[in-house]
Design a protein around this motif. Structure first.
Motif, PDB file in Angstrom:
ATOM      1  N   MET A   3       0.832  -1.199   0.000  1.00 19.23           N
ATOM      2  CA  MET A   3       0.000   0.000   0.000  1.00 19.23           C
ATOM      3  C   MET A   3       0.874   1.260   0.000  1.00 19.23           C
ATOM      4  O   MET A   3       0.662   2.171  -0.797  1.00 19.23           O
ATOM      5  CB  MET A   3      -0.913  -0.029   1.234  1.00 19.23           C
ATOM      6  N   VAL A   4       1.834   1.320   0.907  1.00 22.42           N
ATOM      7  CA  VAL A   4       2.738   2.468   0.975  1.00 22.42           C
ATOM      8  C   VAL A   4       3.489   2.612  -0.335  1.00 22.42           C
ATOM      9  O   VAL A   4       3.584   3.705  -0.913  1.00 22.42           O
ATOM     10  CB  VAL A   4       3.739   2.316   2.141  1.00 22.42           C
ATOM     11  N   ARG A   5       4.023   1.505  -0.807  1.00 19.79           N
ATOM     12  CA  ARG A   5       4.808   1.512  -2.049  1.00 19.79           C
ATOM     13  C   ARG A   5       3.957   1.956  -3.224  1.00 19.79           C
ATOM     14  O   ARG A   5       4.400   2.745  -4.075  1.00 19.79           O
ATOM     15  CB  ARG A   5       5.363   0.112  -2.264  1.00 19.79           C
ATOM     16  N   ALA A   6       2.736   1.474  -3.295  1.00 24.12           N
ATOM     17  CA  ALA A   6       1.858   1.792  -4.420  1.00 24.12           C
ATOM     18  C   ALA A   6       1.531   3.282  -4.462  1.00 24.12           C
ATOM     19  O   ALA A   6       1.616   3.921  -5.519  1.00 24.12           O
ATOM     20  CB  ALA A   6       0.569   0.970  -4.332  1.00 24.12           C
ATOM     21  N   VAL A   7       1.166   3.857  -3.324  1.00 28.17           N
ATOM     22  CA  VAL A   7       0.827   5.283  -3.287  1.00 28.17           C
ATOM     23  C   VAL A   7       2.081   6.129  -3.509  1.00 28.17           C
ATOM     24  O   VAL A   7       2.045   7.132  -4.227  1.00 28.17           O
ATOM     25  CB  VAL A   7       0.153   5.651  -1.949  1.00 28.17           C
ATOM     26  N   ALA A   8       3.199   5.709  -2.922  1.00 24.58           N
ATOM     27  CA  ALA A   8       4.453   6.446  -3.109  1.00 24.58           C
ATOM     28  C   ALA A   8       4.831   6.497  -4.582  1.00 24.58           C
ATOM     29  O   ALA A   8       5.263   7.539  -5.089  1.00 24.58           O
ATOM     30  CB  ALA A   8       5.570   5.796  -2.295  1.00 24.58           C
ATOM     31  N   ASP A   9       4.658   5.387  -5.284  1.00 24.78           N
ATOM     32  CA  ASP A   9       4.971   5.353  -6.714  1.00 24.78           C
ATOM     33  C   ASP A   9       4.079   6.316  -7.496  1.00 24.78           C
ATOM     34  O   ASP A   9       4.537   6.987  -8.424  1.00 24.78           O
ATOM     35  CB  ASP A   9       4.796   3.933  -7.267  1.00 24.78           C
ATOM     36  N   LEU A  10       2.813   6.388  -7.119  1.00 25.32           N
ATOM     37  CA  LEU A  10       1.896   7.301  -7.800  1.00 25.32           C
ATOM     38  C   LEU A  10       2.325   8.756  -7.605  1.00 25.32           C
ATOM     39  O   LEU A  10       2.209   9.585  -8.515  1.00 25.32           O
ATOM     40  CB  LEU A  10       0.474   7.108  -7.277  1.00 25.32           C
ATOM     41  N   ILE A  11       2.848   9.044  -6.416  1.00 22.74           N
ATOM     42  CA  ILE A  11       3.287  10.417  -6.117  1.00 22.74           C
ATOM     43  C   ILE A  11       4.588  10.728  -6.848  1.00 22.74           C
ATOM     44  O   ILE A  11       4.719  11.760  -7.512  1.00 22.74           O
ATOM     45  CB  ILE A  11       3.473  10.607  -4.595  1.00 22.74           C
ATOM     46  N   VAL A  12       5.556   9.819  -6.750  1.00 25.16           N
ATOM     47  CA  VAL A  12       6.867  10.053  -7.353  1.00 25.16           C
ATOM     48  C   VAL A  12       6.782  10.146  -8.871  1.00 25.16           C
ATOM     49  O   VAL A  12       7.503  10.927  -9.504  1.00 25.16           O
ATOM     50  CB  VAL A  12       7.856   8.938  -6.931  1.00 25.16           C
ATOM     51  N   THR A  13       5.899   9.353  -9.480  1.00 22.12           N
ATOM     52  CA  THR A  13       5.771   9.366 -10.936  1.00 22.12           C
ATOM     53  C   THR A  13       4.835  10.467 -11.446  1.00 22.12           C
ATOM     54  O   THR A  13       4.607  10.578 -12.646  1.00 22.12           O
ATOM     55  CB  THR A  13       5.259   8.010 -11.458  1.00 22.12           C
ATOM     56  N   GLY A  14       4.305  11.264 -10.522  1.00 21.32           N
ATOM     57  CA  GLY A  14       3.481  12.394 -10.942  1.00 21.32           C
ATOM     58  C   GLY A  14       2.032  12.070 -11.220  1.00 21.32           C
ATOM     59  O   GLY A  14       1.275  12.930 -11.683  1.00 21.32           O
ATOM     60  N   GLN A  15       1.618  10.825 -10.947  1.00 19.54           N
ATOM     61  CA  GLN A  15       0.217  10.471 -11.177  1.00 19.54           C
ATOM     62  C   GLN A  15      -0.689  11.059 -10.092  1.00 19.54           C
ATOM     63  O   GLN A  15      -1.898  11.175 -10.286  1.00 19.54           O
ATOM     64  CB  GLN A  15       0.071   8.951 -11.231  1.00 19.54           C
ATOM     65  N   MET A  16      -0.075  11.400  -8.957  1.00 21.14           N
ATOM     66  CA  MET A  16      -0.749  12.178  -7.923  1.00 21.14           C
ATOM     67  C   MET A  16       0.048  13.461  -7.764  1.00 21.14           C
ATOM     68  O   MET A  16       1.260  13.419  -7.544  1.00 21.14           O
ATOM     69  CB  MET A  16      -0.809  11.410  -6.599  1.00 21.14           C
ATOM     70  N   GLN A  17      -0.604  14.586  -7.893  1.00 16.78           N
ATOM     71  CA  GLN A  17       0.068  15.871  -7.931  1.00 16.78           C
ATOM     72  C   GLN A  17       0.094  16.557  -6.563  1.00 16.78           C
ATOM     73  O   GLN A  17      -0.777  16.309  -5.721  1.00 16.78           O
ATOM     74  CB  GLN A  17      -0.641  16.780  -8.939  1.00 16.78           C
ATOM     75  N   PRO A  18       1.082  17.437  -6.338  1.00 15.32           N
ATOM     76  CA  PRO A  18       1.129  18.208  -5.088  1.00 15.32           C
ATOM     77  C   PRO A  18      -0.181  18.952  -4.848  1.00 15.32           C
ATOM     78  O   PRO A  18      -0.747  19.547  -5.768  1.00 15.32           O
ATOM     79  CB  PRO A  18       2.287  19.190  -5.331  1.00 15.32           C
ATOM     80  N   GLY A  19      -0.667  18.854  -3.614  1.00 10.73           N
ATOM     81  CA  GLY A  19      -1.928  19.503  -3.268  1.00 10.73           C
ATOM     82  C   GLY A  19      -3.137  18.605  -3.407  1.00 10.73           C
ATOM     83  O   GLY A  19      -4.227  18.940  -2.921  1.00 10.73           O
ATOM     84  N   GLU A  20      -2.968  17.464  -4.066  1.00 12.29           N
ATOM     85  CA  GLU A  20      -4.097  16.546  -4.261  1.00 12.29           C
ATOM     86  C   GLU A  20      -4.498  15.903  -2.942  1.00 12.29           C
ATOM     87  O   GLU A  20      -3.655  15.423  -2.186  1.00 12.29           O
ATOM     88  CB  GLU A  20      -3.716  15.467  -5.269  1.00 12.29           C
ATOM     89  N   ARG A  21      -5.798  15.908  -2.664  1.00  9.14           N
ATOM     90  CA  ARG A  21      -6.300  15.326  -1.424  1.00  9.14           C
ATOM     91  C   ARG A  21      -6.268  13.799  -1.502  1.00  9.14           C
ATOM     92  O   ARG A  21      -6.546  13.216  -2.550  1.00  9.14           O
ATOM     93  CB  ARG A  21      -7.734  15.786  -1.148  1.00  9.14           C
ATOM     94  N   LEU A  22      -5.936  13.177  -0.379  1.00  4.32           N
ATOM     95  CA  LEU A  22      -5.894  11.718  -0.296  1.00  4.32           C
ATOM     96  C   LEU A  22      -6.981  11.271   0.682  1.00  4.32           C
ATOM     97  O   LEU A  22      -6.759  11.183   1.884  1.00  4.32           O
ATOM     98  CB  LEU A  22      -4.505  11.256   0.173  1.00  4.32           C
TER      99      LEU A  22
END
Length: 206
Positions: A1-20
């Motif tokens: 779970m941590v790895r999956a969300v971290a990958d989405l953030i690092v690869t830009g699929q989740m952008q700064p400011g996006e609510r989780l």
């Protein structure tokens, strides 16, 4: 779970400011809210997610300068670990490090990024353990945990597996020779290169 969300953030699929949102994430990954809460807690500790009381977690903006500061600390800690490993590793520890390193060449040839990333984690853990200093081990593993998503992402860059293997080879050779200063230099240079590769990847995927 941590790895999956971290990958989405690092690869830009989740952008700064996006609510989780916990419910949305639980539905997305088909899990209960409990592992989602734990994942967000760990992501906050890594600096990838921010959270204020009574508010949803949001993706933070990890700047190049922030990455640079963390990798600078990592390079210094790994330099110490490599130097102490060259001085303190037992014969069996040195042999085990060499054997595991040589075995990883097949992962490079196969281009297996995930397996090599797992090997990379084990390789560096052996360096930390080889220093035979529990306090340093605690500091370096905590710092590594914060950088883990970025260190993992570097292996997606073309040719990075082979370069990483060659950098590991320099560290291993110095440790087998009990060359403390050589091992320290090689480890510091390796993390500095990892820092550059990770920064490039992060910039390309923002």
């Amino acid at each position: 779970m941590v790895r999956a969300v971290a990958d989405l953030i690092v690869t830009g699929q989740m952008q700064p400011g996006e609510r989780l949102d916990e419910l949305s994430l639980a539905a997305r990954f088909d899990v209960s809210r409990t592992p989602v809460r734990e994942a967000l807690r760990q992501l906050c500790a890594m600096g990838l997610v921010g959270r204020q009381p009574n508010r949803s977690a949001v993706v933070t903006n990890v700047t190049d300068s922030h990455l640079s500061v963390m990798f600078e600390a990592m390079a210094e800690l790994e330099r110490i670990c490599a130097r102490l490993s060259a001085e303190r590793m037992t014969v069996e520890e040195r042999r085990g490090l060499d054997l595991m390193h040589r075995a990883s060449m097949r992962l490079v040839h196969a281009g297996d990024q995930e397996a090599y990333a797992a090997h990379n984690m084990d390789f560096h853990t052996r360096l930390y353990r080889g220093a035979h200093n529990d306090h340093i081990f605690e500091m370096v593993t905590q710092t590594r945990a914060r950088l883990a998503p970025f260190r993992h992402a570097q292996f997606r860059l073309a040719g990075r597996l082979a370069k990483s293997y060659a950098e590991h080879q320099e560290i291993v050779t110095a440790i087998l020779r009990a060359d403390a200063e050589g091992a320290a230099r090689a480890a510091y240079a390796h993390v500095s290169i990892v820092s550059e590769a990770s920064t490039v990847f992060a910039a390309d995927h923002r």
